[in-house]
Structures are given as C-alpha cells and as structure tokens.
Write a protein that holds these residues in place. Structure first.
Motif, PDB file in Angstrom:
ATOM      1  N   THR A 114     -13.187 -19.509 -14.977  1.00 19.09           N
ATOM      2  CA  THR A 114     -12.127 -19.660 -16.079  1.00 19.09           C
ATOM      3  C   THR A 114     -11.434 -20.892 -16.343  1.00 19.09           C
ATOM      4  OG1 THR A 114     -10.450 -18.984 -14.724  1.00 19.09           O
ATOM      5  CG2 THR A 114     -11.587 -16.970 -15.463  1.00 19.09           C
ATOM      6  N   GLY A 115     -10.643 -20.824 -17.388  1.00 21.21           N
ATOM      7  CA  GLY A 115      -9.919 -22.186 -17.735  1.00 21.21           C
ATOM      8  C   GLY A 115      -8.999 -22.364 -16.721  1.00 21.21           C
ATOM      9  N   ASP A 116      -8.165 -21.360 -15.962  1.00 22.60           N
ATOM     10  CA  ASP A 116      -7.050 -21.743 -15.115  1.00 22.60           C
ATOM     11  C   ASP A 116      -7.968 -22.237 -13.753  1.00 22.60           C
ATOM     12  OD1 ASP A 116      -7.362 -18.606 -15.313  1.00 22.60           O
ATOM     13  OD2 ASP A 116      -6.968 -19.233 -13.368  1.00 22.60           O
ATOM     14  N   LEU A 117      -9.002 -21.532 -13.491  1.00 22.91           N
ATOM     15  CA  LEU A 117      -9.645 -21.881 -12.078  1.00 22.91           C
ATOM     16  C   LEU A 117     -10.299 -23.365 -12.442  1.00 22.91           C
ATOM     17  CD1 LEU A 117     -10.698 -21.163  -9.504  1.00 22.91           C
ATOM     18  CD2 LEU A 117     -12.538 -20.200 -10.192  1.00 22.91           C
ATOM     19  N   ALA A 118     -10.694 -23.605 -13.625  1.00 23.29           N
ATOM     20  CA  ALA A 118     -11.401 -25.059 -13.570  1.00 23.29           C
ATOM     21  C   ALA A 118     -10.255 -26.001 -13.535  1.00 23.29           C
ATOM     22  CB  ALA A 118     -12.196 -25.020 -15.090  1.00 23.29           C
ATOM     23  N   TRP A 119      -9.095 -25.513 -14.250  1.00 22.94           N
ATOM     24  CA  TRP A 119      -8.218 -26.633 -14.022  1.00 22.94           C
ATOM     25  C   TRP A 119      -7.617 -26.832 -12.626  1.00 22.94           C
ATOM     26  CZ3 TRP A 119      -3.730 -29.627 -15.021  1.00 22.94           C
ATOM     27  CH2 TRP A 119      -2.477 -29.122 -14.481  1.00 22.94           C
ATOM     28  N   ASN A 120      -7.333 -25.924 -12.073  1.00 21.90           N
ATOM     29  CA  ASN A 120      -7.293 -25.932 -10.629  1.00 21.90           C
ATOM     30  C   ASN A 120      -7.979 -26.607  -9.789  1.00 21.90           C
ATOM     31  OD1 ASN A 120      -7.261 -24.760  -7.695  1.00 21.90           O
ATOM     32  ND2 ASN A 120      -5.243 -24.298  -8.208  1.00 21.90           N
ATOM     33  N   THR A 121      -9.171 -26.617 -10.221  1.00 22.98           N
ATOM     34  CA  THR A 121     -10.287 -27.405  -9.156  1.00 22.98           C
ATOM     35  C   THR A 121     -10.502 -28.678  -9.543  1.00 22.98           C
ATOM     36  OG1 THR A 121     -11.386 -25.154  -9.138  1.00 22.98           O
ATOM     37  CG2 THR A 121     -12.865 -27.062  -8.467  1.00 22.98           C
ATOM     38  N   ALA A 122     -10.299 -28.692 -10.878  1.00 23.10           N
ATOM     39  CA  ALA A 122     -10.373 -30.265 -11.145  1.00 23.10           C
ATOM     40  C   ALA A 122      -9.268 -31.179 -10.761  1.00 23.10           C
ATOM     41  CB  ALA A 122     -10.384 -30.345 -12.870  1.00 23.10           C
ATOM     42  N   ILE A 123      -8.197 -30.486 -10.966  1.00 21.74           N
ATOM     43  CA  ILE A 123      -6.872 -31.207 -10.267  1.00 21.74           C
ATOM     44  C   ILE A 123      -7.039 -31.248  -8.857  1.00 21.74           C
ATOM     45  CG2 ILE A 123      -4.476 -30.911  -9.714  1.00 21.74           C
ATOM     46  CD1 ILE A 123      -4.841 -31.583 -12.481  1.00 21.74           C
ATOM     47  N   SER A 124      -7.650 -30.350  -8.136  1.00 20.14           N
ATOM     48  CA  SER A 124      -7.647 -30.257  -6.457  1.00 20.14           C
ATOM     49  C   SER A 124      -8.401 -31.355  -6.278  1.00 20.14           C
ATOM     50  CB  SER A 124      -8.406 -28.992  -6.429  1.00 20.14           C
ATOM     51  OG  SER A 124      -8.467 -28.960  -4.786  1.00 20.14           O
ATOM     52  N   PHE A 125      -9.525 -31.489  -6.695  1.00 16.78           N
ATOM     53  CA  PHE A 125     -10.568 -32.441  -6.337  1.00 16.78           C
ATOM     54  C   PHE A 125     -10.285 -33.970  -6.599  1.00 16.78           C
ATOM     55  CE2 PHE A 125     -12.938 -28.842  -5.108  1.00 16.78           C
ATOM     56  CZ  PHE A 125     -14.022 -29.324  -4.194  1.00 16.78           C
ATOM     57  N   VAL A 126      -9.605 -34.303  -7.786  1.00 16.78           N
ATOM     58  CA  VAL A 126      -9.271 -35.502  -8.119  1.00 16.78           C
ATOM     59  C   VAL A 126      -8.036 -36.047  -7.385  1.00 16.78           C
ATOM     60  CG1 VAL A 126      -8.189 -36.870 -10.134  1.00 16.78           C
ATOM     61  CG2 VAL A 126     -10.117 -35.426 -10.568  1.00 16.78           C
ATOM     62  N   THR A 127      -7.214 -34.994  -7.031  1.00 19.82           N
ATOM     63  CA  THR A 127      -5.989 -35.541  -6.204  1.00 19.82           C
ATOM     64  C   THR A 127      -6.326 -35.513  -4.800  1.00 19.82           C
ATOM     65  OG1 THR A 127      -5.151 -33.333  -5.914  1.00 19.82           O
ATOM     66  CG2 THR A 127      -4.389 -34.622  -7.742  1.00 19.82           C
ATOM     67  N   ASN A 128      -7.587 -35.395  -4.151  1.00 16.85           N
ATOM     68  CA  ASN A 128      -8.068 -35.461  -2.921  1.00 16.85           C
ATOM     69  C   ASN A 128      -7.246 -34.559  -2.023  1.00 16.85           C
ATOM     70  OD1 ASN A 128      -7.790 -37.265   0.197  1.00 16.85           O
ATOM     71  ND2 ASN A 128      -9.599 -37.338  -1.038  1.00 16.85           N
ATOM     72  N   THR A 129      -7.479 -33.145  -2.815  1.00 24.19           N
ATOM     73  CA  THR A 129      -6.597 -31.983  -2.205  1.00 24.19           C
ATOM     74  C   THR A 129      -7.786 -31.082  -1.698  1.00 24.19           C
ATOM     75  OG1 THR A 129      -4.761 -32.057  -3.681  1.00 24.19           O
ATOM     76  CG2 THR A 129      -5.024 -30.135  -2.431  1.00 24.19           C
ATOM     77  N   ASN A 130      -8.519 -30.667  -2.674  1.00 20.21           N
ATOM     78  CA  ASN A 130      -9.782 -29.777  -2.579  1.00 20.21           C
ATOM     79  C   ASN A 130      -9.272 -28.443  -2.186  1.00 20.21           C
ATOM     80  OD1 ASN A 130     -10.951 -32.389  -2.581  1.00 20.21           O
ATOM     81  ND2 ASN A 130     -12.654 -31.705  -1.485  1.00 20.21           N
ATOM     82  N   TRP A 131      -8.253 -28.041  -2.563  1.00 14.49           N
ATOM     83  CA  TRP A 131      -8.006 -26.506  -2.425  1.00 14.49           C
ATOM     84  C   TRP A 131      -8.944 -25.765  -3.145  1.00 14.49           C
ATOM     85  CZ3 TRP A 131      -3.702 -23.451  -0.478  1.00 14.49           C
ATOM     86  CH2 TRP A 131      -3.761 -22.186  -1.189  1.00 14.49           C
ATOM     87  N   GLN A 132      -9.472 -24.771  -2.713  1.00 11.75           N
ATOM     88  CA  GLN A 132     -10.443 -24.053  -3.385  1.00 11.75           C
ATOM     89  C   GLN A 132     -10.027 -22.582  -3.510  1.00 11.75           C
ATOM     90  OE1 GLN A 132     -13.405 -25.435  -0.312  1.00 11.75           O
ATOM     91  NE2 GLN A 132     -14.790 -25.447  -2.175  1.00 11.75           N
ATOM     92  N   SER A 133      -9.815 -21.942  -4.775  1.00 11.86           N
ATOM     93  CA  SER A 133      -9.397 -20.581  -5.281  1.00 11.86           C
ATOM     94  C   SER A 133     -10.840 -19.745  -5.723  1.00 11.86           C
ATOM     95  CB  SER A 133      -8.677 -20.711  -6.163  1.00 11.86           C
ATOM     96  OG  SER A 133      -7.586 -21.195  -5.982  1.00 11.86           O
ATOM     97  N   TYR A 134     -12.020 -20.367  -5.007  1.00 11.64           N
ATOM     98  CA  TYR A 134     -13.315 -19.698  -5.247  1.00 11.64           C
ATOM     99  C   TYR A 134     -14.071 -19.871  -3.977  1.00 11.64           C
ATOM    100  CZ  TYR A 134     -14.643 -24.654  -5.660  1.00 11.64           C
ATOM    101  OH  TYR A 134     -14.755 -25.846  -5.283  1.00 11.64           O
ATOM    102  N   ALA A 135     -15.326 -19.167  -4.015  1.00 11.49           N
ATOM    103  CA  ALA A 135     -16.259 -19.343  -3.022  1.00 11.49           C
ATOM    104  C   ALA A 135     -17.431 -20.287  -3.420  1.00 11.49           C
ATOM    105  CB  ALA A 135     -16.899 -17.802  -2.587  1.00 11.49           C
TER     106      ALA A 135
END
Length: 557
Positions: A99-120
C-alpha cells in the motif's frame, strides 16, 4: 561447558576480534578520507553526477546535499515498491499487499538507516526491490552516516575555515573504498557458512523431516544483503524472522561473525577520529567509553535474560521462550545487546519475548543514543556530542570556559549539542503519548498493561533512534502507525544531522586555544568515566518515568 562459561567465552572472543581490527581498520579509514587523490572509478562517478571533487562545502551546503540525496532515495524506493509487480523476479501472490503508507514507511525506513519492517520480507518484496532498492540503501545510508561523522571530526581538526569537505566525495569514498570491499569479502564468508545466495522465489521444494509431505522454500540473494545489513548497521532482514532464519544465520559461528560485523566499523571509527585530530589518545578515550558502556550492557542483558520474569517468559515458565535454540540464551542476549547498542535492529531472537528487564535493557541501549558504539558513523558523532556536553558540565564545576581538542565550547556550541540530544527523547515520548491516547492505535497492542506500553515505547524508541528492531506484539502495519513511525524516523535521523553539521561548522571556524593548567585532560580515565556517567545520567533522567511505567512495572508485578 555450562551456559555462563560459554557466554563469557563468546563475549571475550568478540572483544578480542574487535581489538585486533581496531587499529588497522581505523587507520585504513583515516587514509580513505585523508587522501586527496581520486581513483579512476571515482572520477567517472563524479562526472556522471556533476560533482567537482576539489570544491569543498560549508556546513549548510553539506547539510543540503545530505537532505537532497536522501530525498531522492526516498522517492526512488517509494515508487520502486509500488511498481514491483511489473518488474522481473517479483512475487506473483505477495502475502502483504504493498500500500502507499507501507511503501512510504519502508522507503523512509531504509533511507534513514532504520530498516523498520512492517512486512514479511520473503512474502512481500520481489528480488529486484530487495537488490536494487533495499540493498542499495543499505550501502548509501551507512555511507551518509560515515560522511557526517567525518565532517564533524574535520570541524574539530580544522581551524578558521568554513569548509568541512565535500559530501559527495565522502559518500562515494565511504561506499566504494570501505563498505563494498568489506561486504564482498564477508559475503563469501557467509556463503561458506551456509547463507544462501540465489535467484529462486518459491520454486524450491523439500521433503519434511518426517517424510510426510513437502514444503516450498523461499530463496533469494540473501548473503549479499545480509552482510551489508550488518556491516552498515541497517538491520532489515531478507526474511521475516531476520537473523533467526537459518538461511540468514545458519550456525553458531555465523552468529558470531554477524555480531562482529555489526560492531566492527563503529568500534574502529574512533581510531580514525584520533588520527584525524592528531591525537591517538583521544581516539582511545572515545573507544574506551564505548567499550565500557557496551560491556556493561551486555553483562546486564545476559544476567537479566537468565532470570525469567516477564509477561511471556512467566507464562511459559522459562527464559528460553523466544530465544533461538541453536544459539542459546547467552548468544541471543549478546546479539540483542549488540544490535540495540548499534543502530542495527537485526535480531536472532524475539525481543518481545525477552524478560521484562532484558527487554528494558534493549530499550535502554537505544535510549542511550546508540553510542556504544552506535550506528555506522552516527555512533561516533553521537559520542562526540556527549563529550562536548561533558566538558561543558566539567567547566561549570570549576568555573572555567570548557574546551575540547583546543576548541572552546561557547553558548552556541552547547546549544547545538543540547538540541541534538533533546530531539530524540521529544520524538519518542511525544509519539508514545499520542499512541497511548488514541483507542484505535492502542488496539494494535497484543498485550495490555505494562507490557503493552513497553511495545509502544519500544516502537517509537526504535524508530526515532533509527534502530529498526521491534517488540513484535505490536501490529504496526496500519496507516496511522506507518505514518507516525515514518515521521519519527525522518525527524530522528535528519534533524540531529543538521545540528551535528552546524556544530562542525562552528568548531571549524574557531582558532586553536592552547591548553593551560586549568584545561581538563580529555584523554584520561577520569574523562572516560565522566562521559560514561553523563551518558547514563542523561538517559535516566529523560526516560526513567516511561521505563517505570513499562518494563520496570512489569518486572515487579
């Protein structure tokens, strides 16, 4: 060999391995950023991106370059995820819709060196996204952290100048000369240890152990992504269970290698710092603070994990709940401590199933600011900020203008340092309070009471500190959680970076103040103890009330 002895041997071997590489790797990284000549490959890259490598930047230009590069990375990764169904090697029936919100969260997550994953990972991301999107950001987001740390060190090392280097040169060198060669070598090591590397999707089948049926096995280019996820303190797993998956972390010795990888650059950068400022003693002082805090945390985490009190361990009657049985309590606890002391977030056990005080230590490690040794680059600049705060506190005690490495810590410097420190607690506590005040968002908690609060507090602590690990009892793949945690990651990464670069510019503009009889020596054991004490006290004063309502309340329940 009993569990306690095995754990001591494991930690001791890790300390020895890090000590062995500290000097050679630190010296190599110093030469990487001190050398003025550019390789042919680097010159080609500079021409392609339109950069003049000989032109240095002020702190403002450096900061704008960091923000512009990261913004482009977010946009690219966001659209790559939404379009992955049209790309080769995509999943035909993803388990988690993008979804759009999941794609946003994942893009931000990896660019910020966080790598939070709300998905498998294995049931959501196709191989092209994993390789061209997520793995690429694993490299460059780590290189951004190193570049910012080097810029701050130049601020201490230079005098009466407004220049801090060139972000694009630092980014390219950090990627090509440090991260890529090390990732290549250790990817081969992990493949030899059994980590898979292929382009299979779900086409491999195997018979079950009891030979009663078959199972479809996921595949992919795992080893190449696994090594940079750890080396760059990223943490995003190719598979949902991360480094607990046997395809990512097959054996006890690969578990050792993976812990070593997530610590090695961050523990070696203080040597680079010492070489660049012309004082190896100051580099050793910084790494001594990091090592003291890390060892203290690791010992406590192991101790607390061996005393099984908490919501989940108490329910099942054992501290082994959530622990990877291949590695045992000690190795899992050491991994948990190392991954939260850095900004890695990789896991080889379930943090949500840790004991109440063990889980508290994982949170406390992140709340320290992840400075022991911290993320790739971010750990060094975070620790240097704490050193600045410490000399200011020491100056107040004796009534003198504080100095560090020949630079006066004036009101401007201390305001920037204080602002850096206050950003993350503000995000964590504000986000946690908002989530707990909204009934719909509280419904995402798998538990009520203190452990439920701990799940929420852990999520915002992880996001704002750019860690990425989680108490998995929180169902965070909702529009509100994806958006809120994404904002926490953005502000938690880039607002502190702006303050760091502003501080670097302010320091570089100063001249050098000669040491006097009243100057506090900042390379001796006394200063090491003071920095460690200030670090712990600041965190305790900031987060103790929240911890008292969460893991501490659970522990004494």
């Amino acid at each position: 060999m009993n569990t306690t002895t095995a754990g001591i041997v494991f930690v001791a071997a890790l300390v020895i391995a890090l000590a062995v590489v500290h000097v050679p790797l630190g010296d190599y990284m110093y030469r990487v950023f001190a050398r003025e000549k550019h390789s042919r490959a680097e010159r080609v890259i500079y021409r392609l991106i339109g950069v003049q490598p000989g032109v240095e930047q002020t702190w403002g230009v450096y900061a704008r370059s960091v923000l512009a590069f990261s913004a482009v990375g977010v946009l690219f990764l966001f659209f790559l995820q939404l379009l992955q169904g049209r790309l080769p090697l995509h999943l035909h029936d993803p388990g988690t819709p993008m979804t759009g919100d999941l794609a946003w969260n994942t893009a931000i997550s990896f660019v910020t060196n966080t790598n939070w994953q709300s998905y498998a990972g294995e049931s959501t991301m196709g191989h092209i996204v994993q390789m061209c999107g997520l793995a690429v950001q694993n490299f460059v987001s780590a290189a951004v952290g190193i570049a910012v740390a080097i810029a701050l060190v130049r601020g201490f090392a230079r005098h009466r100048t407004g220049d801090l280097g060139n972000f694009w040169v630092d980014l390219v060198r950090g990627t090509i000369r440090i991260l890529l060669p090390m990732a290549f070598v250790f990817a081969i090591v992990l493949i030899c240890g059994g980590v898979i590397e292929n382009f299979h999707l779900f086409s491999q089948t195997a018979s079950t152990v009891a030979n009663t049926g078959s199972q479809t096995l996921p595949g992919g280019p795992v080893a190449s992504q696994e090594v940079i996820k750890l080396l760059g303190t990223n943490g995003g797993g190719f598979f949902n269970v991360n480094s607990a998956h046997p395809f990512e972390n097959p054996t006890a010795w690969t578990n050792f290698v993976e812990i070593f990888l997530l610590l090695v650059i961050s523990f070696s950068l203080p040597r680079t710092f010492g070489r660049m400022v012309g004082s190896k003693k100051h580099g050793f002082a910084i790494v001594a603070v990091m090592g003291t805090l890390a060892l203290f945390s690791t010992i406590l985490t192991n101790f607390f994990q061996l005393h099984h009190h908490g919501t989940v361990p108490t329910a099942v009657g054992a501290a082994m709940e959530g622990v990877e049985t291949r590695f045992g309590v000690a190795d899992s606890a050491t991994f948990a401590s190392a991954t939260t002391l850095t900004s890695t977030g990789a896991v080889d056990s379930a943090h949500d199933s840790m004991t109440s005080t063990g889980g508290m230590m994982a949170m406390f490690n992140m709340q320290l600011g992840e400075v022991a040794p911290g993320g790739t680059g971010s750990g060094l600049y975070g620790m240097l900020i704490l050193a600045v705060i410490t000399v200011f506190v020491a100056g107040l005690m004796v009534g003198r203008t504080p100095e560090y490495l020949g630079k006066k810590i004036t009101p401007r410097e201390i305001k920037l340092a204080a602002a850096y420190f206050l950003v993350t607690p503000l995000i964590v506590l504000t986000g946690t309070a908002a989530a707990m005040a909204l009934p719909g968002e509280r419904a995402s908690m798998a538990n009520t009471g203190p452990h439920g609060l701990s799940e929420v507090l852990y999520a915002f602590t992880s996001a704002a500190n750019n860690n990425g690990s989680a108490f998995a009892g929180l169902s965070a793949n909702t529009p509100w959680w994806n958006t809120a945690l994404g904002l926490a990651m953005v502000f938690g990464r880039f607002v502190p970076i702006i303050f760091v670069l502003a501080l670097a510019g302010s320091l570089a503009a100063q001249g050098r103040t000669p040491a006097s009889d009243g100057t506090l020596p900042t390379h001796r054991p006394l200063f090491v103890g003071m920095v460690a004490g200030v670090t712990i006290i600041l965190v305790a004063l900031t987060f103790l009330p929240a911890l008292a309502l969460g893991p501490l309340a659970e522990g004494i329940h």
